[in-house]
Design a protein around this motif. Structure first.
Motif, mmCIF file in Angstrom:
data_model
loop_
_atom_site.group_PDB
_atom_site.id
_atom_site.type_symbol
_atom_site.label_atom_id
_atom_site.label_comp_id
_atom_site.label_asym_id
_atom_site.label_seq_id
_atom_site.Cartn_x
_atom_site.Cartn_y
_atom_site.Cartn_z
ATOM 1 N N SER A 6 0.733 -1.136 0.101
ATOM 2 C CA SER A 6 -0.039 0.006 -0.041
ATOM 3 C C SER A 6 1.026 1.253 -0.154
ATOM 4 C CB SER A 6 -1.055 -0.121 1.279
ATOM 5 O OG SER A 6 -1.829 -1.132 1.128
ATOM 6 N N LYS A 8 0.369 5.218 0.500
ATOM 7 C CA LYS A 8 -0.601 6.113 1.177
ATOM 8 C C LYS A 8 -0.418 7.488 1.018
ATOM 9 C CE LYS A 8 -2.862 2.534 3.145
ATOM 10 N NZ LYS A 8 -4.302 2.329 2.592
ATOM 11 N N ASP A 30 -2.878 0.469 -3.733
ATOM 12 C CA ASP A 30 -3.141 -0.730 -3.121
ATOM 13 C C ASP A 30 -3.017 -1.846 -4.240
ATOM 14 O OD1 ASP A 30 -3.503 0.521 -0.396
ATOM 15 O OD2 ASP A 30 -5.861 0.514 -1.121
ATOM 16 N N GLU A 64 3.356 7.268 3.427
ATOM 17 C CA GLU A 64 3.878 6.129 4.153
ATOM 18 C C GLU A 64 3.785 4.774 3.057
ATOM 19 O OE1 GLU A 64 2.424 4.613 7.680
ATOM 20 O OE2 GLU A 64 0.562 4.870 7.115
ATOM 21 N N LEU A 66 3.597 0.749 2.858
ATOM 22 C CA LEU A 66 3.232 -0.518 3.747
ATOM 23 C C LEU A 66 3.340 -1.947 3.140
ATOM 24 C CD1 LEU A 66 -0.061 0.777 5.554
ATOM 25 C CD2 LEU A 66 2.333 1.205 6.290
ATOM 26 N N ASP A 68 2.143 -5.598 4.212
ATOM 27 C CA ASP A 68 1.553 -6.497 5.120
ATOM 28 C C ASP A 68 1.000 -5.664 6.340
ATOM 29 O OD1 ASP A 68 1.170 -9.006 3.701
ATOM 30 O OD2 ASP A 68 3.309 -9.621 4.321
ATOM 31 N N ASP A 69 0.627 -4.467 5.898
ATOM 32 C CA ASP A 69 0.234 -3.432 6.915
ATOM 33 C C ASP A 69 1.401 -2.885 7.747
ATOM 34 O OD1 ASP A 69 -2.503 -3.442 6.204
ATOM 35 O OD2 ASP A 69 -2.831 -5.183 7.210
ATOM 36 N N ALA A 70 2.847 -3.247 7.674
ATOM 37 C CA ALA A 70 3.894 -2.863 8.318
ATOM 38 C C ALA A 70 4.589 -1.633 7.513
ATOM 39 C CB ALA A 70 4.739 -3.826 8.757
ATOM 40 N N PRO A 71 4.928 -0.654 8.031
ATOM 41 C CA PRO A 71 5.933 0.446 7.283
ATOM 42 C C PRO A 71 7.153 -0.172 6.730
ATOM 43 C CG PRO A 71 4.919 1.307 9.505
ATOM 44 C CD PRO A 71 4.518 -0.008 9.568
ATOM 45 N N VAL A 72 7.335 0.142 5.552
ATOM 46 C CA VAL A 72 8.575 -0.122 5.328
ATOM 47 C C VAL A 72 9.797 0.633 5.578
ATOM 48 C CG1 VAL A 72 9.850 -0.335 2.728
ATOM 49 C CG2 VAL A 72 7.458 -1.035 2.957
ATOM 50 N N THR A 73 10.679 0.203 5.918
ATOM 51 C CA THR A 73 11.733 0.948 6.588
ATOM 52 C C THR A 73 13.202 0.743 6.254
ATOM 53 O OG1 THR A 73 12.063 -0.725 8.473
ATOM 54 C CG2 THR A 73 10.407 1.283 8.900
#
Length: 259
Positions: A6, A8, A30, A64, A66, A68-73
């Motif tokens: 995703s 955003k 998405d 941001e 994402l 799997d709903d986790a932010p890419v860092t």
């Protein structure tokens, strides 16, 4: 189906001497789990920047990304990245190139061998597992690069014009090979291309981007069944979708400057 990737409200800017260059301007997108999405657009539209953000190689200025709903860092083994350049080690065989990422991950030798051989088989290089890259054609080198990405078992494949440097016949062959492998593995694929026919042939959805600033112009659904075939390329249905995407790419209205 849940979203795998995703974007955003993503913005990416770069400072310049007397101004700020906006590479991406409030992009939201998405991509569903196991979906095959292609991104096409004119030069400078930010499509490679978008992919690099999903890979964790570049961070957004705002918004941001994402997975799997986790932010890419940053980069991670859950995302395999394949570029136009093969980036193979010339002194290593096909098998050793494919095993390289597994070795870095400290995978035991027997498991490395098993996973590498499975990936090599998937891309049709089993007869060349012990060959050095200098003995391979361009298409075979790219298949080796794809096998290396598959071997680490990523959930997502991020492909930045991987067939762009290949001749037309090899390109079509690798498109079919990629779709065959995807039908077996069903990973999420984000595929960047400048070729409209390739974009339509591969994807469930084609994301058409516009440039200056980079933004999504439209998204075209490809309502054609898998497996895709050569006959399908010649069908009126394919032609209609191709023309729709072509018109969206090459007949874009001028950008409206941000206030």
């Amino acid at each position: 189906m849940k979203n795998k990737i995703s974007f955003k409200d993503v913005v990416k800017t770069y400072p310049m001497k007397d101004a700020t260059f906006t590479a991406l301007d409030h992009v939201s997108l998405d991509i569903a789990d196991q979906e095959f999405v292609t991104v096409v657009g004119p030069s400078g539209c930010g499509k490679s920047t978008l992919l690099s953000m999903a890979a964790g190689l570049v961070g957004p200025t705002a918004g941001e990304v994402l997975v799997d709903d986790a932010p890419v860092t940053g980069p991670g083994p859950d995302r395999g990245v394949i570029f136009q350049q093969y980036a193979l080690f010339p002194w290593l065989t096909v098998r050793k190139n494919v095993e390289f990422g597994l070795r870095l991950a400290a995978i035991p030798a027997e498991e490395r061998r098993r996973r590498a051989e499975r990936a090599i088989e998937l891309v049709g290089l089993a007869d060349f597992a012990d060959a050095l890259p200098r003995t391979l054609s361009g298409g075979m080198k790219q298949r080796c690069a794809i096998a290396r990405a598959y071997a680490v078992n990523p959930q997502v494949l991020l492909m930045d014009e991987p067939f762009g440097a290949l001749d037309a016949l090899t390109r079509v062959q690798l498109q079919d090979q990629l779709l065959h492998t995807w039908s077996q593995e069903r990973r999420t694929v984000m595929f960047i291309t400048h070729d409209v026919d390739e974009a339509v042939y591969l994807a469930r959805r084609v994301v058409v981007m516009a440039a200056r600033p980079g933004r999504i112009q439209t998204i075209v659904d490809v309502d054609l069944p898998y497996p895709r075939t050569e006959e399908m390329r010649l069908s009126p249905e394919f032609g209609a979708i191709r023309n729709d995407v072509w018109h969206s790419v090459y007949h874009q209205p001028p950008a409206t400057p941000a206030a």
